[in-house]
Design a protein around this motif. Sequence first.
Motif, PDB file in Angstrom:
ATOM      1  N   MET A   1       0.818  -1.179   0.281  1.00  0.00           N
ATOM      2  CA  MET A   1       0.063  -0.125  -0.017  1.00  0.00           C
ATOM      3  C   MET A   1       0.796   1.168   0.041  1.00  0.00           C
ATOM      4  SD  MET A   1      -3.049  -1.319  -0.099  1.00  0.00           S
ATOM      5  CE  MET A   1      -4.136  -0.132   0.490  1.00  0.00           C
ATOM      6  N   ILE A   2       0.388   2.297  -0.738  1.00  0.00           N
ATOM      7  CA  ILE A   2       1.084   3.435  -0.899  1.00  0.00           C
ATOM      8  C   ILE A   2       0.388   4.597  -0.171  1.00  0.00           C
ATOM      9  CG2 ILE A   2       1.821   5.315  -2.595  1.00  0.00           C
ATOM     10  CD1 ILE A   2       2.568   3.125  -4.558  1.00  0.00           C
ATOM     11  N   GLY A   3       1.114   5.428   0.462  1.00  0.00           N
ATOM     12  CA  GLY A   3       0.299   6.518   1.265  1.00  0.00           C
ATOM     13  C   GLY A   3       0.217   7.773   0.265  1.00  0.00           C
ATOM     14  N   VAL A   4      -1.205   8.118   0.428  1.00  0.00           N
ATOM     15  CA  VAL A   4      -1.485   9.300  -0.471  1.00  0.00           C
ATOM     16  C   VAL A   4      -2.020  10.585   0.387  1.00  0.00           C
ATOM     17  CG1 VAL A   4      -3.405  10.023  -1.994  1.00  0.00           C
ATOM     18  CG2 VAL A   4      -2.508   7.709  -2.372  1.00  0.00           C
ATOM     19  N   PRO A   5      -1.098  11.577   0.148  1.00  0.00           N
ATOM     20  CA  PRO A   5      -1.227  12.549   0.852  1.00  0.00           C
ATOM     21  C   PRO A   5      -2.587  13.281   0.798  1.00  0.00           C
ATOM     22  CG  PRO A   5       0.115  13.419  -0.951  1.00  0.00           C
ATOM     23  CD  PRO A   5      -0.128  11.695  -0.867  1.00  0.00           C
ATOM     24  N   ALA A   6      -2.818  14.056   1.843  1.00  0.00           N
ATOM     25  CA  ALA A   6      -4.309  14.769   1.858  1.00  0.00           C
ATOM     26  C   ALA A   6      -4.148  15.880   0.836  1.00  0.00           C
ATOM     27  CB  ALA A   6      -4.545  15.593   3.212  1.00  0.00           C
ATOM     28  N   GLY A   7      -5.475  16.308   0.447  1.00  0.00           N
ATOM     29  CA  GLY A   7      -5.387  17.293  -0.666  1.00  0.00           C
ATOM     30  C   GLY A   7      -6.887  17.690  -1.174  1.00  0.00           C
ATOM     31  N   LYS A   8      -6.917  18.255  -1.946  1.00  0.00           N
ATOM     32  CA  LYS A   8      -8.322  18.740  -2.559  1.00  0.00           C
ATOM     33  C   LYS A   8      -8.356  18.477  -4.069  1.00  0.00           C
ATOM     34  CE  LYS A   8      -9.218  22.995  -0.882  1.00  0.00           C
ATOM     35  NZ  LYS A   8     -10.433  22.670  -0.214  1.00  0.00           N
ATOM     36  N   VAL A   9      -9.642  18.314  -4.579  1.00  0.00           N
ATOM     37  CA  VAL A   9      -9.745  17.932  -5.972  1.00  0.00           C
ATOM     38  C   VAL A   9     -11.161  18.283  -6.376  1.00  0.00           C
ATOM     39  CG1 VAL A   9     -10.726  15.423  -5.226  1.00  0.00           C
ATOM     40  CG2 VAL A   9      -9.568  15.836  -7.560  1.00  0.00           C
ATOM     41  N   THR A  10     -11.145  18.704  -7.607  1.00  0.00           N
ATOM     42  CA  THR A  10     -12.446  19.124  -8.073  1.00  0.00           C
ATOM     43  C   THR A  10     -12.736  17.947  -9.105  1.00  0.00           C
ATOM     44  OG1 THR A  10     -11.692  21.381  -7.890  1.00  0.00           O
ATOM     45  CG2 THR A  10     -13.364  20.810  -9.560  1.00  0.00           C
ATOM     46  N   LEU A  11     -14.064  17.473  -8.886  1.00  0.00           N
ATOM     47  CA  LEU A  11     -14.691  16.356  -9.597  1.00  0.00           C
ATOM     48  C   LEU A  11     -15.469  17.264 -10.670  1.00  0.00           C
ATOM     49  CD1 LEU A  11     -15.470  13.886  -7.179  1.00  0.00           C
ATOM     50  CD2 LEU A  11     -13.292  14.226  -8.227  1.00  0.00           C
ATOM     51  N   GLN A  17     -22.525  18.759 -16.648  1.00  0.00           N
ATOM     52  CA  GLN A  17     -21.610  20.031 -16.688  1.00  0.00           C
ATOM     53  C   GLN A  17     -21.741  20.649 -15.268  1.00  0.00           C
ATOM     54  OE1 GLN A  17     -20.095  20.951 -19.548  1.00  0.00           O
ATOM     55  NE2 GLN A  17     -20.988  19.170 -20.113  1.00  0.00           N
ATOM     56  N   HIS A  18     -21.636  19.590 -14.131  1.00  0.00           N
ATOM     57  CA  HIS A  18     -21.574  20.100 -12.840  1.00  0.00           C
ATOM     58  C   HIS A  18     -20.133  19.765 -12.350  1.00  0.00           C
ATOM     59  CE1 HIS A  18     -22.634  20.579  -8.721  1.00  0.00           C
ATOM     60  NE2 HIS A  18     -22.440  19.622  -8.240  1.00  0.00           N
ATOM     61  N   SER A  19     -19.570  20.946 -11.559  1.00  0.00           N
ATOM     62  CA  SER A  19     -18.322  20.507 -10.952  1.00  0.00           C
ATOM     63  C   SER A  19     -18.467  20.649  -9.380  1.00  0.00           C
ATOM     64  CB  SER A  19     -17.134  21.587 -11.352  1.00  0.00           C
ATOM     65  OG  SER A  19     -17.111  21.174 -12.691  1.00  0.00           O
ATOM     66  N   TRP A  20     -17.657  20.278  -8.443  1.00  0.00           N
ATOM     67  CA  TRP A  20     -17.728  20.081  -7.170  1.00  0.00           C
ATOM     68  C   TRP A  20     -16.397  19.798  -6.764  1.00  0.00           C
ATOM     69  CZ3 TRP A  20     -19.641  16.366  -9.967  1.00  0.00           C
ATOM     70  CH2 TRP A  20     -19.424  15.114  -9.820  1.00  0.00           C
ATOM     71  N   THR A  21     -15.794  20.586  -5.618  1.00  0.00           N
ATOM     72  CA  THR A  21     -14.686  20.355  -4.792  1.00  0.00           C
ATOM     73  C   THR A  21     -14.772  19.641  -3.703  1.00  0.00           C
ATOM     74  OG1 THR A  21     -13.886  22.226  -6.029  1.00  0.00           O
ATOM     75  CG2 THR A  21     -12.580  21.729  -4.059  1.00  0.00           C
ATOM     76  N   VAL A  22     -13.610  18.601  -3.522  1.00  0.00           N
ATOM     77  CA  VAL A  22     -14.015  17.654  -2.376  1.00  0.00           C
ATOM     78  C   VAL A  22     -12.580  17.826  -1.655  1.00  0.00           C
ATOM     79  CG1 VAL A  22     -14.318  15.433  -1.525  1.00  0.00           C
ATOM     80  CG2 VAL A  22     -15.360  16.128  -3.566  1.00  0.00           C
ATOM     81  N   ASP A  23     -12.651  17.957  -0.086  1.00  0.00           N
ATOM     82  CA  ASP A  23     -11.255  17.553   0.571  1.00  0.00           C
ATOM     83  C   ASP A  23     -10.994  16.209   0.644  1.00  0.00           C
ATOM     84  OD1 ASP A  23     -10.617  20.429   1.043  1.00  0.00           O
ATOM     85  OD2 ASP A  23     -12.520  20.720   2.357  1.00  0.00           O
ATOM     86  N   VAL A  24      -9.795  15.786   0.514  1.00  0.00           N
ATOM     87  CA  VAL A  24      -9.501  14.665   0.487  1.00  0.00           C
ATOM     88  C   VAL A  24      -8.555  14.215   1.681  1.00  0.00           C
ATOM     89  CG1 VAL A  24      -8.498  12.441  -0.719  1.00  0.00           C
ATOM     90  CG2 VAL A  24      -9.813  14.015  -2.004  1.00  0.00           C
ATOM     91  N   ALA A  25      -8.993  13.496   2.528  1.00  0.00           N
ATOM     92  CA  ALA A  25      -8.051  13.099   3.722  1.00  0.00           C
ATOM     93  C   ALA A  25      -6.801  11.984   3.430  1.00  0.00           C
ATOM     94  CB  ALA A  25      -8.849  12.470   4.784  1.00  0.00           C
ATOM     95  N   ALA A  26      -5.637  12.179   3.917  1.00  0.00           N
ATOM     96  CA  ALA A  26      -4.678  11.336   3.602  1.00  0.00           C
ATOM     97  C   ALA A  26      -5.257   9.873   3.888  1.00  0.00           C
ATOM     98  CB  ALA A  26      -3.601  11.225   4.632  1.00  0.00           C
ATOM     99  N   HIS A  27      -4.427   8.772   2.885  1.00  0.00           N
ATOM    100  CA  HIS A  27      -5.261   7.442   2.984  1.00  0.00           C
ATOM    101  C   HIS A  27      -3.982   6.584   2.391  1.00  0.00           C
ATOM    102  CE1 HIS A  27      -6.473   9.346  -0.679  1.00  0.00           C
ATOM    103  NE2 HIS A  27      -6.317   7.858  -1.536  1.00  0.00           N
ATOM    104  N   GLU A  28      -4.420   5.197   2.312  1.00  0.00           N
ATOM    105  CA  GLU A  28      -3.366   4.354   1.480  1.00  0.00           C
ATOM    106  C   GLU A  28      -4.233   3.585   0.393  1.00  0.00           C
ATOM    107  OE1 GLU A  28      -2.384   1.393   4.397  1.00  0.00           O
ATOM    108  OE2 GLU A  28      -0.845   2.626   5.341  1.00  0.00           O
ATOM    109  N   LEU A  29      -3.395   3.590  -0.766  1.00  0.00           N
ATOM    110  CA  LEU A  29      -4.082   2.937  -1.952  1.00  0.00           C
ATOM    111  C   LEU A  29      -3.310   2.046  -2.428  1.00  0.00           C
ATOM    112  CD1 LEU A  29      -6.506   3.288  -3.871  1.00  0.00           C
ATOM    113  CD2 LEU A  29      -5.307   4.922  -5.312  1.00  0.00           C
ATOM    114  N   ALA A  30      -3.571   0.770  -3.092  1.00  0.00           N
ATOM    115  CA  ALA A  30      -2.826  -0.311  -3.706  1.00  0.00           C
ATOM    116  C   ALA A  30      -1.829   0.369  -4.950  1.00  0.00           C
ATOM    117  CB  ALA A  30      -3.518  -1.269  -3.919  1.00  0.00           C
TER     118      ALA A  30
END
Length: 220
Positions: A1-11, A17-30
């Motif tokens: 598993m790889i540590g992914v840092p916290a951040g912000k992403v716009t989906l 045609q809708h966009s929204w911004t999400v705060d992402v907490a640190a997590h692990e991903l394969a």
Amino acid sequence: MIGVPAGKVTLTDRRTQHSWTVDVAAHELAPFPVTQEQYTRVTGERPSSATGERLPVEGVSWLDAVRFCNALSLREGLSPAYRLGAEGAEGGEGAAWDTAADGYRLPTEAEWEHACRAGTTGARYGPLDEIAWYGSNGSGRIHEVGGKQANAWGLHDMLGNVWEWCWDLYDPEVYGAYRVLRGGGWFDEHWSCRASVRRRSHPTFRIDDVGFRVARSPGH
């Protein structure tokens, strides 16, 4: 598993045609999608239409993926993240997520896109032919994981090879229980293999270009 840092992403959803911004907490991903060898070792099943231990498992539904997450958690002595058929789940075709559990789970689509981008802001984290197997270079078949360049955070095959199930409902008011798929697959055109592309499917759907990778929550 790889540590992914916290951040912000716009989906962005191209359909609405809708966009929204999400705060992402640190997590692990394969670092790779779940392989056929891993899937068989944990479940005893071989659902894929192609055969190869290092090929991504495919032909797995969203429900298959969440069951695998629970089985892998139990195998490693962790708390399962999902309660299947629980109250609040989408009928018999959903699951309730215990966010306090320390076990494996599917990434949310915000986690997935944040991890895929790895700090980049363009459509892709590198030149497509160097990072992904897709319609133009895939020779009409699935490929072993890790054969293309990883992104800056060490994650391989985030684009191309297999679409990946995410936790989220796509648009429950319009599509009910349909879940989000991300990443593009081995048969797709280049425009499907972008960090922002969203696809949807029923949680029982199985096909030969859909797989998944596992995540774990921050702090576990």
